[in-house]
Motif scaffolding. Structure first.
Motif, PDB file in Angstrom:
ATOM      1  N   ASN A   3     -21.825 -14.757 -27.482  1.00  0.00           N
ATOM      2  CA  ASN A   3     -23.231 -15.574 -27.711  1.00  0.00           C
ATOM      3  C   ASN A   3     -24.211 -14.680 -28.376  1.00  0.00           C
ATOM      4  N   LYS A   4     -24.319 -13.700 -28.103  1.00  0.00           N
ATOM      5  CA  LYS A   4     -25.435 -12.621 -28.609  1.00  0.00           C
ATOM      6  C   LYS A   4     -25.350 -12.479 -30.007  1.00  0.00           C
ATOM      7  N   SER A   5     -24.211 -12.238 -30.539  1.00  0.00           N
ATOM      8  CA  SER A   5     -23.697 -12.243 -32.060  1.00  0.00           C
ATOM      9  C   SER A   5     -24.247 -13.428 -32.701  1.00  0.00           C
ATOM     10  N   LEU A   8     -27.851 -13.504 -32.807  1.00  0.00           N
ATOM     11  CA  LEU A   8     -28.596 -12.918 -33.734  1.00  0.00           C
ATOM     12  C   LEU A   8     -28.511 -13.428 -35.126  1.00  0.00           C
ATOM     13  N   HIS A 195     -29.944 -16.255 -27.369  1.00  0.00           N
ATOM     14  CA  HIS A 195     -29.899 -14.833 -26.823  1.00  0.00           C
ATOM     15  C   HIS A 195     -30.607 -14.698 -25.292  1.00  0.00           C
ATOM     16  N   ASN A 196     -31.454 -15.421 -25.017  1.00  0.00           N
ATOM     17  CA  ASN A 196     -31.799 -15.343 -23.412  1.00  0.00           C
ATOM     18  C   ASN A 196     -31.001 -15.842 -22.385  1.00  0.00           C
ATOM     19  N   ASN A 198     -28.055 -14.640 -22.276  1.00  0.00           N
ATOM     20  CA  ASN A 198     -27.446 -13.447 -22.142  1.00  0.00           C
ATOM     21  C   ASN A 198     -28.068 -12.699 -21.196  1.00  0.00           C
ATOM     22  N   LYS A 199     -29.351 -12.494 -21.352  1.00  0.00           N
ATOM     23  CA  LYS A 199     -30.034 -11.963 -20.448  1.00  0.00           C
ATOM     24  C   LYS A 199     -30.073 -12.661 -19.111  1.00  0.00           C
TER      25      LYS A 199
END
Length: 219
Positions: A3-5, A8, A195-196, A198-199
């Motif tokens: 997911n992060k990739s 971005l 992105h959030n 993932n956090k």
């Protein structure tokens, strides 16, 4: 990719597009953001036309198509409609077409202008299809549900400002910039949200880990 990739990539999309636009329009003093279409940066007789068509449309469209898979993969649940995926995916693919075929603004009946126009309008129509169908998908998960209103606002504003040229025919191109702004705002917002996510997962795992440790210590 995780997911992060994908997130971005989504965040990079408007950065790539607007950096190319600002840079290439700045080196053309005769180019007016009020009266000249964005595509005129890559028209058949424009200087640096392939630089714009590659960075502004082909690369940007490719990134959008890749991002479409990541966003849908994260949000889809069992038996989800594929319309959101196809909408954003084909929006990117048609943007690539508009970059491969430069617009000929002196001969609007030419084949290259026709294909460029199909690419431009196709990209926007598929965006509307994807953005509006994502609303139903967002309602199915708690994390994405609060993204429904902002994304709908961005989508409807592209429609509102799409009529700019009819209301302000003396400065028609400004409305196009605003439409692009909200188009990329939709992508940027969903990418930041992704992105959030993932956090949130990491924080949740951290809390669970602490709880387990505390239980062990108590025992």
């Amino acid at each position: 990719m995780n997911n992060k990739s994908y997130a971005l990539i989504g965040i990079a999309i408007p950065v790539v597009f607007w950096t190319a636009y600002i840079t290439l329009s700045a080196i053309r003093p005769e180019y007016s953001l009020l009266t000249k279409a964005i595509s005129e940066l890559g028209s058949v007789d424009a200087p640096n036309k392939w630089l714009w068509n590659f960075c502004g449309y082909i690369l940007t469209g490719t990134l959008i198509s890749i991002y479409a898979f990541g966003l849908y993969k994260n949000m889809a649940v069992k038996n989800s409609s594929k319309l959101p995926l196809y909408g954003i995916l084909f929006s990117g693919l048609f943007m690539i077409i508009s970059g491969i075929f430069p617009g000929d603004f002196d001969n609007k009946q030419s084949v290259t202008m026709l294909l460029h126009t199909i690419g431009s309008f196709g990209s926007y129509i598929f965006f509307l299809l994807g953005a509006l169908s994502y609303v139903k998908l967002m309602n199915k998960t708690k994390f994405w549900k609060n993204a429904k209103t902002p994304t709908l606002i961005f989508t409807y504003l592209t429609i509102v400002f799409g009529a700019w040229a009819f209301v302000f025919p003396e400065i028609p191109a400004l409305g196009q910039r605003i439409v692009f702004f909200f188009y990329f705002s939709w992508i940027f917002y969903t990418a930041v949200k992704l992105h959030n996510l993932n956090k949130n997962i990491l924080n949740s795992d951290s809390i669970k880990g602490k709880t387990i440790c505390q239980i062990k210590k108590t025992k």
